[in-house]
Motif scaffolding. Structure first.
Motif, PDB file in Angstrom:
ATOM      1  N   ILE A 517       0.854  -1.199   0.000  1.00  0.00           N
ATOM      2  CA  ILE A 517       0.000   0.000   0.000  1.00  0.00           C
ATOM      3  C   ILE A 517       0.888   1.247   0.000  1.00  0.00           C
ATOM      4  O   ILE A 517       0.647   2.207  -0.743  1.00  0.00           O
ATOM      5  CB  ILE A 517      -0.929   0.001   1.239  1.00  0.00           C
ATOM      6  CG1 ILE A 517      -1.810  -1.232   1.224  1.00  0.00           C
ATOM      7  CG2 ILE A 517      -1.781   1.261   1.285  1.00  0.00           C
ATOM      8  CD1 ILE A 517      -2.581  -1.459   2.500  1.00  0.00           C
ATOM      9  N   ALA A 520       2.440   1.898  -3.394  1.00  0.00           N
ATOM     10  CA  ALA A 520       1.477   2.475  -4.339  1.00  0.00           C
ATOM     11  C   ALA A 520       1.176   3.928  -3.995  1.00  0.00           C
ATOM     12  O   ALA A 520       1.173   4.809  -4.873  1.00  0.00           O
ATOM     13  CB  ALA A 520       0.184   1.648  -4.328  1.00  0.00           C
ATOM     14  N   ILE A 521       0.967   4.188  -2.702  1.00  0.00           N
ATOM     15  CA  ILE A 521       0.642   5.568  -2.297  1.00  0.00           C
ATOM     16  C   ILE A 521       1.841   6.498  -2.529  1.00  0.00           C
ATOM     17  O   ILE A 521       1.671   7.650  -2.943  1.00  0.00           O
ATOM     18  CB  ILE A 521       0.157   5.596  -0.830  1.00  0.00           C
ATOM     19  CG1 ILE A 521      -1.240   4.979  -0.783  1.00  0.00           C
ATOM     20  CG2 ILE A 521       0.112   7.015  -0.271  1.00  0.00           C
ATOM     21  CD1 ILE A 521      -1.895   4.944   0.558  1.00  0.00           C
ATOM     22  N   ILE A 523       4.013   6.313  -4.882  1.00  0.00           N
ATOM     23  CA  ILE A 523       4.075   6.636  -6.315  1.00  0.00           C
ATOM     24  C   ILE A 523       3.044   7.719  -6.651  1.00  0.00           C
ATOM     25  O   ILE A 523       3.361   8.712  -7.314  1.00  0.00           O
ATOM     26  CB  ILE A 523       3.829   5.361  -7.165  1.00  0.00           C
ATOM     27  CG1 ILE A 523       4.997   4.389  -6.989  1.00  0.00           C
ATOM     28  CG2 ILE A 523       3.641   5.716  -8.649  1.00  0.00           C
ATOM     29  CD1 ILE A 523       4.767   3.011  -7.568  1.00  0.00           C
ATOM     30  N   ILE A 524       1.805   7.535  -6.147  1.00  0.00           N
ATOM     31  CA  ILE A 524       0.750   8.507  -6.446  1.00  0.00           C
ATOM     32  C   ILE A 524       1.087   9.863  -5.820  1.00  0.00           C
ATOM     33  O   ILE A 524       0.961  10.907  -6.460  1.00  0.00           O
ATOM     34  CB  ILE A 524      -0.622   7.982  -5.936  1.00  0.00           C
ATOM     35  CG1 ILE A 524      -0.996   6.718  -6.709  1.00  0.00           C
ATOM     36  CG2 ILE A 524      -1.713   9.035  -6.087  1.00  0.00           C
ATOM     37  CD1 ILE A 524      -2.128   5.925  -6.112  1.00  0.00           C
ATOM     38  N   TRP A 526       4.012  11.068  -5.020  1.00  0.00           N
ATOM     39  CA  TRP A 526       5.136  11.708  -5.721  1.00  0.00           C
ATOM     40  C   TRP A 526       4.618  12.379  -6.997  1.00  0.00           C
ATOM     41  O   TRP A 526       4.983  13.510  -7.304  1.00  0.00           O
ATOM     42  CB  TRP A 526       6.213  10.671  -6.074  1.00  0.00           C
ATOM     43  CG  TRP A 526       7.299  11.285  -6.918  1.00  0.00           C
ATOM     44  CD1 TRP A 526       8.411  11.925  -6.478  1.00  0.00           C
ATOM     45  CD2 TRP A 526       7.329  11.365  -8.347  1.00  0.00           C
ATOM     46  NE1 TRP A 526       9.149  12.393  -7.528  1.00  0.00           N
ATOM     47  CE2 TRP A 526       8.502  12.072  -8.695  1.00  0.00           C
ATOM     48  CE3 TRP A 526       6.492  10.917  -9.367  1.00  0.00           C
ATOM     49  CZ2 TRP A 526       8.860  12.323 -10.026  1.00  0.00           C
ATOM     50  CZ3 TRP A 526       6.838  11.187 -10.678  1.00  0.00           C
ATOM     51  CH2 TRP A 526       8.013  11.872 -10.993  1.00  0.00           C
TER      52      TRP A 526
ATOM     53  N   ALA B  13       3.976   3.216 -13.857  1.00  0.00           N
ATOM     54  CA  ALA B  13       4.014   3.010 -12.398  1.00  0.00           C
ATOM     55  C   ALA B  13       2.781   3.615 -11.742  1.00  0.00           C
ATOM     56  O   ALA B  13       2.174   3.003 -10.857  1.00  0.00           O
ATOM     57  CB  ALA B  13       5.286   3.623 -11.814  1.00  0.00           C
ATOM     58  N   LEU B  14       2.379   4.781 -12.229  1.00  0.00           N
ATOM     59  CA  LEU B  14       1.213   5.461 -11.647  1.00  0.00           C
ATOM     60  C   LEU B  14      -0.061   4.649 -11.881  1.00  0.00           C
ATOM     61  O   LEU B  14      -0.857   4.439 -10.956  1.00  0.00           O
ATOM     62  CB  LEU B  14       1.078   6.863 -12.259  1.00  0.00           C
ATOM     63  CG  LEU B  14      -0.070   7.697 -11.727  1.00  0.00           C
ATOM     64  CD1 LEU B  14       0.193   8.130 -10.290  1.00  0.00           C
ATOM     65  CD2 LEU B  14      -0.311   8.929 -12.593  1.00  0.00           C
ATOM     66  N   LEU B  16      -0.321   1.448 -12.493  1.00  0.00           N
ATOM     67  CA  LEU B  16      -0.264   0.211 -11.686  1.00  0.00           C
ATOM     68  C   LEU B  16      -0.602   0.495 -10.224  1.00  0.00           C
ATOM     69  O   LEU B  16      -1.328  -0.262  -9.577  1.00  0.00           O
ATOM     70  CB  LEU B  16       1.124  -0.427 -11.784  1.00  0.00           C
ATOM     71  CG  LEU B  16       1.460  -1.084 -13.125  1.00  0.00           C
ATOM     72  CD1 LEU B  16       2.918  -1.556 -13.139  1.00  0.00           C
ATOM     73  CD2 LEU B  16       0.548  -2.287 -13.388  1.00  0.00           C
ATOM     74  N   ALA B  17      -0.077   1.617  -9.728  1.00  0.00           N
ATOM     75  CA  ALA B  17      -0.317   1.965  -8.315  1.00  0.00           C
ATOM     76  C   ALA B  17      -1.799   2.234  -8.071  1.00  0.00           C
ATOM     77  O   ALA B  17      -2.376   1.727  -7.102  1.00  0.00           O
ATOM     78  CB  ALA B  17       0.513   3.186  -7.925  1.00  0.00           C
ATOM     79  N   VAL B  18      -2.416   3.000  -8.979  1.00  0.00           N
ATOM     80  CA  VAL B  18      -3.845   3.307  -8.819  1.00  0.00           C
ATOM     81  C   VAL B  18      -4.664   2.021  -8.927  1.00  0.00           C
ATOM     82  O   VAL B  18      -5.553   1.759  -8.098  1.00  0.00           O
ATOM     83  CB  VAL B  18      -4.309   4.353  -9.866  1.00  0.00           C
ATOM     84  CG1 VAL B  18      -5.826   4.538  -9.805  1.00  0.00           C
ATOM     85  CG2 VAL B  18      -3.611   5.684  -9.628  1.00  0.00           C
ATOM     86  N   PHE B  20      -3.757  -1.004  -8.312  1.00  0.00           N
ATOM     87  CA  PHE B  20      -3.552  -1.832  -7.112  1.00  0.00           C
ATOM     88  C   PHE B  20      -4.434  -1.358  -5.963  1.00  0.00           C
ATOM     89  O   PHE B  20      -5.100  -2.163  -5.296  1.00  0.00           O
ATOM     90  CB  PHE B  20      -2.076  -1.797  -6.697  1.00  0.00           C
ATOM     91  CG  PHE B  20      -1.833  -2.403  -5.342  1.00  0.00           C
ATOM     92  CD1 PHE B  20      -1.833  -3.778  -5.172  1.00  0.00           C
ATOM     93  CD2 PHE B  20      -1.639  -1.600  -4.223  1.00  0.00           C
ATOM     94  CE1 PHE B  20      -1.637  -4.342  -3.920  1.00  0.00           C
ATOM     95  CE2 PHE B  20      -1.450  -2.155  -2.961  1.00  0.00           C
ATOM     96  CZ  PHE B  20      -1.441  -3.529  -2.814  1.00  0.00           C
ATOM     97  N   LEU B  21      -4.462  -0.033  -5.748  1.00  0.00           N
ATOM     98  CA  LEU B  21      -5.257   0.485  -4.627  1.00  0.00           C
ATOM     99  C   LEU B  21      -6.755   0.299  -4.849  1.00  0.00           C
ATOM    100  O   LEU B  21      -7.491  -0.036  -3.915  1.00  0.00           O
ATOM    101  CB  LEU B  21      -4.938   1.971  -4.390  1.00  0.00           C
ATOM    102  CG  LEU B  21      -3.555   2.259  -3.801  1.00  0.00           C
ATOM    103  CD1 LEU B  21      -3.340   3.748  -3.635  1.00  0.00           C
ATOM    104  CD2 LEU B  21      -3.348   1.568  -2.462  1.00  0.00           C
ATOM    105  N   LYS B  24      -7.459  -3.269  -4.219  1.00  0.00           N
ATOM    106  CA  LYS B  24      -7.304  -3.586  -2.796  1.00  0.00           C
ATOM    107  C   LYS B  24      -8.508  -3.109  -1.965  1.00  0.00           C
ATOM    108  O   LYS B  24      -8.983  -3.819  -1.092  1.00  0.00           O
ATOM    109  CB  LYS B  24      -6.017  -2.927  -2.298  1.00  0.00           C
ATOM    110  CG  LYS B  24      -5.771  -3.000  -0.823  1.00  0.00           C
ATOM    111  CD  LYS B  24      -4.804  -4.091  -0.493  1.00  0.00           C
ATOM    112  CE  LYS B  24      -4.750  -4.317   0.999  1.00  0.00           C
ATOM    113  NZ  LYS B  24      -4.243  -5.593   1.372  1.00  0.00           N
ATOM    114  N   PHE B  25      -8.973  -1.895  -2.244  1.00  0.00           N
ATOM    115  CA  PHE B  25      -9.986  -1.321  -1.363  1.00  0.00           C
ATOM    116  C   PHE B  25     -11.406  -1.299  -1.926  1.00  0.00           C
ATOM    117  O   PHE B  25     -12.360  -1.164  -1.182  1.00  0.00           O
ATOM    118  CB  PHE B  25      -9.589   0.103  -0.967  1.00  0.00           C
ATOM    119  CG  PHE B  25      -8.370   0.129  -0.085  1.00  0.00           C
ATOM    120  CD1 PHE B  25      -8.423  -0.399   1.195  1.00  0.00           C
ATOM    121  CD2 PHE B  25      -7.178   0.640  -0.541  1.00  0.00           C
ATOM    122  CE1 PHE B  25      -7.308  -0.397   2.015  1.00  0.00           C
ATOM    123  CE2 PHE B  25      -6.057   0.646   0.270  1.00  0.00           C
ATOM    124  CZ  PHE B  25      -6.127   0.128   1.547  1.00  0.00           C
TER     125      PHE B  25
END
Lengths: 699, 44
Positions: A517, A520-521, A523-524, A526, B13-14, B16-18, B20-21, B24-25
């Motif tokens: 988590i 991921a957070i 990265i967002i 930044w 990366a951005l 993938l990160a979004v 993933f979240l 997840k939620f």
């Protein structure tokens, strides 16, 4: 042979089942959940003689096959369903040499399912100490099984157990009790109605309302020529079954077990007199807590400083050695500081779980539960609420799920609602960094102020939980109370392997659970801090250069002003500014506001967020702590993290419901959005008010 | 060229990160109704 066999490890709680599991599987184990439900599923692989591999499942502890909780249901459903991929080829029932009589009840029930069953008599090293002697040959003959006399502490008997598992096909499967003896007429009719089914399985289907194969309770009830009994009659037959089983067990133990009470040395009674004493018990517990928190601080400072410095150097190295560009900046300013913000707390988390695990392993934790029950009852909670509240120190999620064994719905609901007040491990990083910034390092009577503050926060969390329970108890008007029974295991020296595995497993789940988590957070965040809308962000360099053109600033200072201007006009800066009026009265700036908002995903994200925000645009190699210490409140001109704002933040995190996952679990456990919404609103408002008062009084 | 690749990596990366979240939620998996074998044994 090269075949894999399924082995189910079954036993009463506190028989050392997990120690046997650890001894068999070592590090080849994984922890998950049973499909569709949240009961923990532990499985592992063990290499047996002749190239046989065993897939071992450590089933939840159960006292009998008469299930009263979800955990126990898991055991029955697995043992009744031959189609389950985990259906055991052999069941290993673990018993404790000191409680053999009680433990054998479950053994006889499993044996009657005609599954090849091995009896493990664990803690054999305590036999001489307790004056117990066993005639294994007689017991094997009477119980019609093979027995492994094991001591996981002395590492004896495990090879014998492995051999017995390998040769499971030689095990007799005759039942211990002929089910017809319970009620000949009823069971004869039952067998005639289902001639191809095992009688004891049918009995469990009727009494436990579980299904297996193609037979279900409904089918049994639907048969015209077979009338099942009323609930009270079935209960009476169950009692009769239990009596019959104990008669069998008593006769068996008379032949195969002798206990010389004169030879038994009981330190336990003496220790219990002190550790559960109504005054000394609490004094000892308080002293243990103090020592624990002091040690957490003292022992972890060196590895923490090392990790902090290491991540700062890693950021610097990345910037120097990777090709220049935004992705390099993302790694150096976003990902590395963000992850550093969590990895730095590994030493303290590991020490915390080390102590908790030692307290559990020694048997002391059960005494704490017993002690706390006295307090709990005054606040309208049952003793069973103690277990979730104590396990909440690790994480509120399993703690909320642990309320399932509380029979009274209202007591359970109150426990669910107050459990998130207890200090979970995710709060620890927030507490530790703020304490290190605002509480002096001095000592009083050899105990550090910082360690005492940390302990105080744990006590505040616990106090808030029982205080809230008291209010809820009055509001919800609880009338029904559930009884509380806690088993006091014997005192034991902790097994190094068990303690080490617990510490590794808990630390791993903390780092990897939160780590993904946070990654991921980071990265967002930044991205949001490095990009922004409009001319202010895009022309930041020109605007700042013209602003300071008359001041003759050196390049480094000018760059810092540009970075700061860009951050303020980035997406994150604009969002932070929008929420700033709300948090300014608490002594926080917009950067802390962003960290609070993002830490709603997981509290520990707070530190990672600040680390990322403070790193964006910075070329200096510096630690997170130093960066935070250097922040200045733009309005007051004082350090941003001072005593007043620090205490305000600590109290905010002590009371706020800052965890999305916990809310999701509360929703699932209460089957309604009403309770998690109320919980979120009440806890957050309370946290805000307390933090506001703290800052306004202390500033 | 280097700038383009670095920007592509940042965007990837951005995303993938979004993703993933969100997964997840906000992504709720349907609980399995048949968890106990190949046939419909009706176990719950």
């Amino acid at each position: 042979m090269g075949k894999q066999i399924n082995v189910a490890l079954i036993g009463n709680p506190n028989t050392g089942k997990t120690s046997v599991f650890n001894a068999l599987t070592g590090l080849n184990q994984k922890v998950g959940n049973y499909p569709g439900i949240t009961v923990e599923k532990k499985e592992g692989v063990c290499k047996l003689p002749r190239g046989v591999k065993a897939h071992i499942i450590d089933l939840p502890g159960t006292y009998s096959l008469n299930a009263s909780s979800l955990d126990e249901n898991v055991v029955i459903e697995l043992l009744l369903n031959k189609n389950d991929k985990d259906f055991p080829d052999v069941a290993v029932v673990v018993s404790d040499v000191e409680n053999l009589k009680r433990n054998l009840l479950l053994f006889t029930q499993i044996k009657d399912l005609e599954i090849p069953t091995i009896l493990v008599i664990n803690m054999a090293d305590r036999m001489a100490y307790k004056g117990i002697s066993l005639d294994i040959d007689v017991l094997e003959k009477e119980l019609n099984t093979k027995i492994a006399l094991v001591s996981t502490r002395k590492k004896t008997g495990i090879d014998d157990l492995k051999n017995l598992i390998t040769n499971f096909r030689d095990l007799p499967t005759q039942p211990c009790l002929n089910a017809r003896e319970i009620d000949p007429d009823y069971f004869t009719r039952l067998q005639s109605a289902f001639p191809n089914q095992l009688l004891y399985k049918l009995w469990l289907v009727i009494t436990q309302d579980v299904n297996f194969g193609n037979v279900s309770r409904k089918e049994v009830d639907a048969l015209d020529d077979f009338k099942t009994k009323s609930k009270s009659d079935l209960k009476r037959l169950q009692q009769k079954e239990t009596i019959k089983r104990y008669q069998f067990i008593n006769n068996t133990l008379k032949k195969g077990q002798t206990i010389d009470l004169a030879a038994a040395k009981d330190l336990r009674i003496k220790l219990d007199r002190i550790l559960t004493h109504k005054v000394w018990g609490y004094v000892v517990f308080f002293m243990i807590l103090l020592l624990m928190f002091q040690a957490i601080y003292d022992w972890s400072s060196i590895p923490m400083d090392f990790i902090d410095g290491l991540f700062a150097s890693m950021s610097e190295w990345t910037k120097d050695h990777l090709p220049q560009g935004q992705f390099t900046n993302l790694i150096a300013e976003g990902i590395i500081p963000g992850l550093g913000g969590i990895v730095i707390f590994i030493p303290q988390i590991a020490f915390l779980f080390l102590f908790i695990s030692i307290l559990e392993e020694t048997g002391y934790m059960s005494r704490v539960v017993f002690l706390m029950d006295r307090i709990m009852r005054r606040f309208g909670l049952s003793g069973k609420s103690v277990v979730p509240l104590i396990s909440g120190t690790a994480c509120a999620i399993p703690a909320v799920m642990a309320t399932r064994n509380i029979e009274s719905w209202k007591e359970r609901l109150i426990t669910i609602l107050v459990t998130p007040f207890t200090t979970c491990s995710a709060r620890l990083p927030v507490y530790l960094i703020i304490i290190s910034l605002v509480i002096p390092k001095g000592r009083f009577l050899g105990l550090g102020y910082q360690a005492m503050t940390l302990m105080l926060l744990y006590l505040i969390g616990f106090g808030a939980a029982i205080g809230a329970a008291y209010i809820l108890n009055k509001v919800l008007k609880i009338k029904n109370r559930s009884f509380f029974v806690v088993e006091m295991p014997n005192y034991k020296l902790p097994l190094f392997k068990n303690v080490a595995l617990t510490v590794i497993e808990k630390t791993k789940s903390f780092v990897f659970g939160a780590g993904k988590i946070i990654l991921a957070i980071s990265i967002i965040l930044w991205f949001l801090a490095s990009y922004g809308p409009g001319d202010d962000f895009n022309n930041a360099e020109a605007i700042v250069t013209s602003q300071y053109s008359k001041e003759n600033l050196d390049t480094e200072t000018l760059q810092q002003h540009i970075a700061s201007y860009k951050l303020e006009h980035s997406f994150i800066g604009l969002t932070g500014r929008a929420i700033e009026p709300l948090i300014q009265p608490l002594g926080y700036d917009w950067k802390i506001g962003i960290a609070i908002v993002s830490s709603f995903a997981a509290r520990e994200v707070f530190v990672g967020t600040l680390a990322t925000i403070y790193s964006v645009g910075s070329d200096e190699e510096d630690t997170i702590k130093n960066r935070m210490a250097g922040e200045v409140n733009p309005i007051l001109g004082t350090p941003l993290f001072n005593f007043a704002s620090g205490i305000s933040l600590l109290l905010f995190y002590a009371f706020a419901m800052q965890c999305m996952s916990t809310l999701a679990v509360v929703k699932r456990e209460t089957n309604s959005w009403k309770w998690p919404t109320l919980q979120l609103a009440a806890m957050s408002s309370f946290a805000y008010i307390v933090a506001l008062i703290a800052f306004q009084v202390l500033k | 060229m280097n700038t383009i690749i670095q920007n592509i990596l940042v965007v990837t990366a951005l995303v993938l990160a979004v993703a993933f979240l969100v997964k997840k939620f906000f992504w709720t998996k349907k609980a399995s109704t048949k968890s106990c074998g190949k046939d419909d044994c009706g176990c719950h």
